[in-house]
Design a protein around this motif. Structure first.
Motif, mmCIF file in Angstrom:
data_model
loop_
_atom_site.group_PDB
_atom_site.id
_atom_site.type_symbol
_atom_site.label_atom_id
_atom_site.label_comp_id
_atom_site.label_asym_id
_atom_site.label_seq_id
_atom_site.Cartn_x
_atom_site.Cartn_y
_atom_site.Cartn_z
ATOM 1 N N GLY A 249 14.113 0.002 7.866
ATOM 2 C CA GLY A 249 14.597 0.937 8.882
ATOM 3 C C GLY A 249 14.580 0.338 10.274
ATOM 4 N N SER A 250 13.973 1.053 11.221
ATOM 5 C CA SER A 250 13.931 0.589 12.609
ATOM 6 C C SER A 250 12.754 -0.346 12.877
ATOM 7 C CB SER A 250 13.853 1.791 13.553
ATOM 8 O OG SER A 250 12.685 2.560 13.280
ATOM 9 N N ALA A 251 11.853 -0.497 11.900
ATOM 10 C CA ALA A 251 10.732 -1.424 12.042
ATOM 11 C C ALA A 251 11.138 -2.801 11.520
ATOM 12 C CB ALA A 251 9.511 -0.896 11.277
ATOM 13 N N PRO A 252 10.380 -3.839 11.854
ATOM 14 C CA PRO A 252 10.742 -5.185 11.391
ATOM 15 C C PRO A 252 10.785 -5.275 9.871
ATOM 16 C CG PRO A 252 9.127 -5.309 13.152
ATOM 17 C CD PRO A 252 9.228 -3.871 12.791
ATOM 18 N N GLY A 253 11.779 -5.971 9.342
ATOM 19 C CA GLY A 253 11.895 -6.166 7.909
ATOM 20 C C GLY A 253 10.874 -7.161 7.397
ATOM 21 N N PHE A 254 10.721 -7.211 6.061
ATOM 22 C CA PHE A 254 9.728 -8.105 5.480
ATOM 23 C C PHE A 254 10.070 -8.375 4.018
ATOM 24 C CE2 PHE A 254 8.231 -3.725 5.085
ATOM 25 C CZ PHE A 254 7.942 -3.619 3.731
ATOM 26 N N ILE A 255 9.548 -9.495 3.501
ATOM 27 C CA ILE A 255 9.665 -9.771 2.068
ATOM 28 C C ILE A 255 8.477 -9.120 1.357
ATOM 29 C CG2 ILE A 255 10.954 -11.899 2.354
ATOM 30 C CD1 ILE A 255 8.356 -13.409 1.759
ATOM 31 N N HIS A 256 8.705 -8.714 0.086
ATOM 32 C CA HIS A 256 7.650 -7.973 -0.580
ATOM 33 C C HIS A 256 7.422 -8.338 -2.036
ATOM 34 C CE1 HIS A 256 10.599 -5.344 -2.677
ATOM 35 N NE2 HIS A 256 11.284 -5.427 -1.550
ATOM 36 N N THR A 257 8.360 -8.972 -2.709
ATOM 37 C CA THR A 257 8.180 -9.250 -4.130
ATOM 38 C C THR A 257 8.856 -10.564 -4.487
ATOM 39 O OG1 THR A 257 8.216 -6.882 -4.634
ATOM 40 C CG2 THR A 257 8.547 -8.394 -6.483
ATOM 41 N N ALA A 258 8.124 -11.454 -5.169
ATOM 42 C CA ALA A 258 8.751 -12.659 -5.689
ATOM 43 C C ALA A 258 9.689 -12.261 -6.820
ATOM 44 C CB ALA A 258 7.697 -13.629 -6.198
ATOM 45 N N SER A 259 10.945 -12.710 -6.742
ATOM 46 C CA SER A 259 11.937 -12.259 -7.717
ATOM 47 C C SER A 259 12.952 -13.353 -8.024
ATOM 48 C CB SER A 259 12.656 -11.012 -7.176
ATOM 49 O OG SER A 259 13.541 -10.480 -8.142
ATOM 50 N N PRO A 260 12.497 -14.532 -8.462
ATOM 51 C CA PRO A 260 13.460 -15.600 -8.780
ATOM 52 C C PRO A 260 14.383 -15.184 -9.913
ATOM 53 C CG PRO A 260 11.277 -16.163 -9.585
ATOM 54 C CD PRO A 260 11.105 -14.951 -8.734
ATOM 55 N N GLY A 261 15.678 -15.362 -9.694
ATOM 56 C CA GLY A 261 16.663 -15.046 -10.726
ATOM 57 C C GLY A 261 17.095 -13.603 -10.789
ATOM 58 N N ALA A 262 16.555 -12.744 -9.954
ATOM 59 C CA ALA A 262 16.913 -11.326 -9.996
ATOM 60 C C ALA A 262 16.936 -10.767 -8.567
ATOM 61 C CB ALA A 262 15.911 -10.553 -10.847
ATOM 62 N N PRO A 263 17.841 -9.790 -8.303
ATOM 63 C CA PRO A 263 18.879 -9.236 -9.180
ATOM 64 C C PRO A 263 19.852 -10.305 -9.678
ATOM 65 C CG PRO A 263 18.656 -7.918 -7.181
ATOM 66 C CD PRO A 263 17.880 -9.177 -6.958
ATOM 67 N N ALA A 264 20.491 -9.988 -10.770
ATOM 68 C CA ALA A 264 21.463 -10.911 -11.344
ATOM 69 C C ALA A 264 22.628 -11.113 -10.387
ATOM 70 C CB ALA A 264 21.965 -10.363 -12.681
ATOM 71 N N ASN A 265 23.312 -12.229 -10.549
ATOM 72 C CA ASN A 265 24.527 -12.562 -9.801
ATOM 73 C C ASN A 265 24.261 -12.955 -8.353
ATOM 74 O OD1 ASN A 265 26.106 -11.868 -12.112
ATOM 75 N ND2 ASN A 265 25.908 -9.720 -11.526
ATOM 76 N N LEU A 266 22.991 -13.181 -7.997
ATOM 77 C CA LEU A 266 22.661 -13.771 -6.711
ATOM 78 C C LEU A 266 22.221 -15.212 -6.944
ATOM 79 C CD1 LEU A 266 20.530 -10.944 -5.017
ATOM 80 C CD2 LEU A 266 23.013 -11.304 -4.920
ATOM 81 N N VAL A 267 22.561 -16.102 -6.016
ATOM 82 C CA VAL A 267 22.179 -17.503 -6.133
ATOM 83 C C VAL A 267 20.919 -17.744 -5.310
ATOM 84 C CG1 VAL A 267 22.909 -19.894 -5.868
ATOM 85 C CG2 VAL A 267 24.610 -18.135 -6.381
ATOM 86 N N ASP A 268 19.817 -18.052 -5.981
ATOM 87 C CA ASP A 268 18.580 -18.385 -5.278
ATOM 88 C C ASP A 268 18.707 -19.781 -4.663
ATOM 89 O OD1 ASP A 268 17.070 -16.089 -5.620
ATOM 90 O OD2 ASP A 268 16.311 -16.718 -7.572
ATOM 91 N N PRO A 269 17.892 -20.059 -3.630
ATOM 92 C CA PRO A 269 17.971 -21.394 -3.017
ATOM 93 C C PRO A 269 17.547 -22.497 -3.974
ATOM 94 C CG PRO A 269 16.109 -20.144 -2.151
ATOM 95 C CD PRO A 269 16.928 -19.191 -2.960
ATOM 96 N N LEU A 270 18.085 -23.664 -3.741
ATOM 97 C CA LEU A 270 17.664 -24.838 -4.501
ATOM 98 C C LEU A 270 16.218 -25.177 -4.166
ATOM 99 C CD1 LEU A 270 18.516 -27.259 -6.326
ATOM 100 C CD2 LEU A 270 19.090 -28.470 -4.221
ATOM 101 N N ALA A 271 15.848 -24.972 -2.913
ATOM 102 C CA ALA A 271 14.481 -25.220 -2.462
ATOM 103 C C ALA A 271 14.182 -24.274 -1.306
ATOM 104 C CB ALA A 271 14.307 -26.667 -2.025
ATOM 105 N N GLU A 272 12.896 -23.986 -1.100
ATOM 106 C CA GLU A 272 12.490 -23.084 -0.030
ATOM 107 C C GLU A 272 11.088 -23.456 0.433
ATOM 108 O OE1 GLU A 272 11.109 -19.653 -3.263
ATOM 109 O OE2 GLU A 272 12.525 -19.138 -1.675
ATOM 110 N N TYR A 273 10.763 -23.097 1.659
ATOM 111 C CA TYR A 273 9.393 -23.224 2.167
ATOM 112 C C TYR A 273 9.138 -22.037 3.073
ATOM 113 C CZ TYR A 273 11.591 -25.205 6.417
ATOM 114 O OH TYR A 273 12.362 -25.407 7.530
ATOM 115 N N ASP A 274 7.866 -21.725 3.287
ATOM 116 C CA ASP A 274 7.579 -20.532 4.073
ATOM 117 C C ASP A 274 7.022 -20.896 5.442
ATOM 118 O OD1 ASP A 274 4.854 -21.068 3.789
ATOM 119 O OD2 ASP A 274 4.542 -19.553 2.244
#
Length: 471
Positions: free
Chosen positions: A341-366
């Motif tokens: 909503g109006s508050a800052p967004g955030f990541i919340h769940t590791a979900s490699p490969g899902a939802p379907a039809n999305l391309v995950d990164p080849l590599a990532e770092y935090d």
């Protein structure tokens, strides 16, 4: 440094027709669900535990150019193997020798378009951001720029609400040189021809990379429009990154034929095999679901690599495929994202490969990787696959960078075995001591780091450094 296990990530090419299916639409709707469901999500403080391991390869950095302001990109001109053209964000392009009989450290002004740009703030993501030479430049003298200019005339693409005036336009333009390949090429100032204008309201997330593919088409990277969480004025309800509404090219990579004329404005061509060419208003789109693919480049095998700058947690390295949906703002990296909503967004769940039809990164770092605590200033700087000969141990590795970490300095990185993100150490300049603004590659496959002392558009501390063997 402590190594960490690498999560296997999917790189299956997405197909435009599949992405438009009822199943995908339902998944998207569920992901952008009601506030009651979103309230159950819990932010992840350290999504990828551990720190980045050091590469087995050590390098040195050798000066090529100094005295620039904010060098953000480099390009090679066909027919000129001994030179690099360096893009300074404040509006200048300089031609610099990289090897041969010409004295290194010298440069000549190729073009100054500062007068065309919007006035730049001290910390600004606008300006002269991209340069690409046509594959036939040696005979036709054509090259292309990506610039941020005053909002003059009518935009070809806009996501702004009716009655809202744009703050500026991002412009892709064609220019011509009368004597390409000469020692002192002269740009015809009257040759400038606008291919497209893209209306912008917010000053950030412009993308700005230009690259010709092996198919001789021009690829253009565009950010999601700016602001935070891909929402607010000028953003589609589902976010610009996910929108394929007519005219919404933000959060995308475009593919056009600059010598064609069948686009809606007649200034360029639409390749018939673009993945969304049959969808109204989406003709130019090659890939979508991106936040801010600031730098991208093709490798020798024809793969398009892009570094997509993250929101507040994850930085991505992607290989871009036709019709691919790279997830933003459903996901940030391989993690689900809550726009909140109006508050800052955030990541919340590791979900490699899902939802379907999305391309995950080849590599990532935090943003917790490296030294110290997380910082919002981190931003991936896309690089190149190393094909040079001076550092054989790096052969075939993707070398890239991060703008600046919490310790105030940029980082050089590479993808090692199984696409493990590793720190590329230059022992005599570790820490690097400057923000990294861009990278470049010459015709011999050698790589260069572009940056300055302040990370701003002021001063003359900008430098170009060659990545070389450790001394």
């Amino acid at each position: 440094m402590t190594s960490r296990p690498i999560r296997p990530l999917s790189l299956a090419p997405s197909i435009a027709a599949v992405c438009a299916t009822t199943t995908f639409a339902a998944t998207l709707a569920a992901t952008l669900a009601a506030p009651a469901a979103l309230a159950q999500n819990t932010p992840i403080a350290d999504p990828i535990p551990g720190t980045l391991p050091a590469s087995a390869v050590s390098v040195s950095l050798r000066p090529l150019l100094a005295g620039l302001t904010a060098p953000v990109a480099g390009a090679v001109a066909p027919g000129e193997p001994d030179f690099l053209y360096i893009v300074d964000q404040v509006g200048k392009i300089v031609k610099a020798p990289v090897r041969g009989a010409v004295s290194k450290g010298s440069s000549a002004l190729f073009l100054d378009v500062a007068s065309r740009l919007v006035p730049l703030n001290e910390r600004d993501e606008r300006g002269l951001l991209g340069l690409a030479f046509h594959p036939d430049y040696a005979t036709n003298g054509r090259f292309y720029l990506y610039t941020s200019e005053p909002a003059l005339g009518t935009a070809d693409f806009s996501t702004l609400p009716a009655g809202t005036a744009p703050a500026y336009h991002n412009v892709v333009s064609e220019w011509r040189v009368a004597n390409p390949g000469s020692a002192s090429p002269v740009v015809d100032p009257g040759s400038a021809r606008v291919l497209m204008r893209i209306a912008k309201l917010q000053g950030n997330h412009n993308g700005g990379a230009l690259a010709f593919g092996p198919d001789r088409m021009l690829y253009i990277s565009l950010g999601d429009g700016g602001g935070g969480d891909d929402q607010g004025p000028g953003h589609a309800p589902e976010g610009n990154g996910q929108s394929l509404a007519p005219g919404n090219v933000l959060g995308k990579i475009l593919r056009i034929d600059p010598l064609g004329s069948n686009a809606a404005n007649g200034a360029y061509g639409i390749p018939a095999d673009n993945p969304f060419v049959a969808r109204e208003g989406a003709d130019e789109i090659f890939a979508y679901g991106l936040r801010n693919p600031f730098r991208m480049a093709f490798d020798g095998e024809g793969r398009l690599w892009a570094g997509d700058v993250g929101q507040g947690a994850i930085e991505e390295v992607n290989i871009i495929v036709s019709g691919g949906n790279y997830g933003w703002r459903i996901k940030e990296g391989s993690f689900l994202f809550d726009a909140n909503g109006s508050a800052p967004g955030f990541i919340h769940t590791a979900s490699p490969g899902a939802p379907a039809n999305l391309v995950d990164p080849l590599a990532e770092y935090d943003h917790s990787d490296g030294v110290g605590q997380p910082t919002l200033r981190r931003a991936v700087i896309g690089g190149y696959v190393y094909t040079g000969t001076s550092i054989p141990q790096l052969s075939g590795q993707y070398v890239f960078a991060d703008y600046v970490g919490d310790d105030g300095t940029g980082k050089l990185m590479t993808l090692g075995v199984r696409n493990q993100v590793e720190r590329l150490i230059a022992p005599k300049r570790d820490p690097l001591g400057m923000p990294v603004l861009g990278m470049a590659q010459d015709t011999a496959g050698e790589l260069y780091v572009l940056g300055n002392a302040t990370g701003t558009t002021r001063g003359n501390t900008g430098v170009v450094l060659r990545i070389a063997p450790q001394r």
